[in-house]
Design an enzyme around this catalytic site. Sequence first.
Site, PDB file in Angstrom:
ATOM      1  N   GLU A   1       0.847  -1.194   0.000  1.00 11.43           N
ATOM      2  CA  GLU A   1       0.000   0.000   0.000  1.00 11.43           C
ATOM      3  C   GLU A   1       0.884   1.246   0.000  1.00 11.43           C
ATOM      4  OE1 GLU A   1      -3.611  -0.288   0.068  1.00 11.43           O
ATOM      5  OE2 GLU A   1      -2.743  -2.161  -0.573  1.00 11.43           O
TER       6      GLU A   1
ATOM      7  N   LYS B   1      -9.706  -6.880   4.242  1.00  5.70           N
ATOM      8  CA  LYS B   1     -10.151  -7.927   3.311  1.00  5.70           C
ATOM      9  C   LYS B   1     -11.018  -8.957   4.032  1.00  5.70           C
ATOM     10  CE  LYS B   1      -6.311  -7.278   0.141  1.00  5.70           C
ATOM     11  NZ  LYS B   1      -4.869  -7.489  -0.017  1.00  5.70           N
TER      12      LYS B   1
HETATM   13  N1  HSE Z   1      -1.039  -4.199  -0.488  1.00  3.46           N
HETATM   14  C1  HSE Z   1      -1.939  -5.222  -0.892  1.00  3.46           C
HETATM   15  C2  HSE Z   1      -1.254  -6.571  -0.719  1.00  3.46           C
HETATM   16  C3  HSE Z   1      -2.338  -4.984  -2.305  1.00  3.46           C
HETATM   17  O1  HSE Z   1      -0.036  -6.602  -0.549  1.00  3.46           O
HETATM   18  O2  HSE Z   1      -1.919  -7.594  -0.745  1.00  3.46           O
HETATM   19  C4  HSE Z   1      -3.432  -5.863  -2.815  1.00  3.46           C
HETATM   20  O3  HSE Z   1      -4.628  -5.652  -2.113  1.00  3.46           O
END
Ligand code: HSE
Length: 353
Positions: free
Chosen positions: A213, A228
């Site tokens: 991110e 998530k």
């Molecule tokens: N930063 C997130 C990850 C990106 O590494 O999974 C995908 O959602």
Amino acid sequence: MTHEHSTYRLALVGFGSVGRGLAEILSLHRRRLQERYGVDVRIVAVCTRRWCVYDPGGIDAAALLQSAASGAVGGWDCARAWSADEMIASVDADVLVEASPTDMTTGEPATGYIRAAMARGMHVITSNKGPIALHFAELRRLAQERGVLLGFEATVMAGTPALRLGWSDLAGCEIQEVRGIVNGTTNFILSAMERGMDYASALAEAQRLGYAEADPTGDVEGYDAAGKAAILANVLMDAHLTPMDVEREGITGITPDMVAAATAAGERWKLIARVWRDAQVVHAVVRPMRLRTDHPLAGVSGVANALTISTDLLGDVTIIGPGAGGVATGFAIISDLLALHRMRKNREPRTEN
Ligand code: HSE
């Protein structure tokens, strides 16, 4: 096969890893989309915090990528002094592609962008986890009211169709539990540490590859995986969890010694997300766990992610694939666009959910 083309004019908010991945796909494969699926996809506007461009006739994706990389795009003839809000209010486009950085606490400003675009009758496809983790029920209702698509496949496991598998292909089953590895950055770091790389170099590499991110704290402290988990709970199990409801621990406490000790014991550290229903209550947890190397999730390495969906009628169904990365996530936007196209062609209701 020849098709009458349907044109989809995209307005992008954000041009980070996902926006660039989408532009890369369009620069290389626009013709495939036209010839095979009858879909003409054009980027007509892009707005970032530093620049905004708008050309109703369409912007060449390769030129956009090149100029954005050299910082020159702000000087283009079609540059506008628009904010993202102004672009959404003024642009003539069919689809808002919302790919600004995730804020897992407020979901803003992305949620406001999505509401505004839908109010104008635009379809929305987002890779932004904040709005879907925090405001899914409201945004789904808005999409239904406006008769537009809310596409969010990109929010979990990038373009690997984990969400669509759950809510579409497994429809008819009761989903009882979902568990797996849902953050690419931390899985990449843990795998690199097993090979002897130090934590800081592994994180820097994950950032360079476009996995992390904008603020990688979200990844390594488990906030991204918690978001998530909330998305999986709300989309697949009809729950109303926020990322804050998810019990969470990241990987920052895992030292090279702990990785070596696990290896010596025939085990691997993995950041595991688990969402399950107990009586009528849905719970979610994200925490690092040591798995034996013969455990199905132990072999999921690097940026790969995996999710096992436990159902009443089919038992366990597992999906493995890329969990992060520009092109892998840009592909999720394409898959949502093609789903929109199929729905419009079939004259079915235009919201998928
Ligand atoms: N930063 C997130 C990850 C990106 O590494 O999974 C995908 O959602």
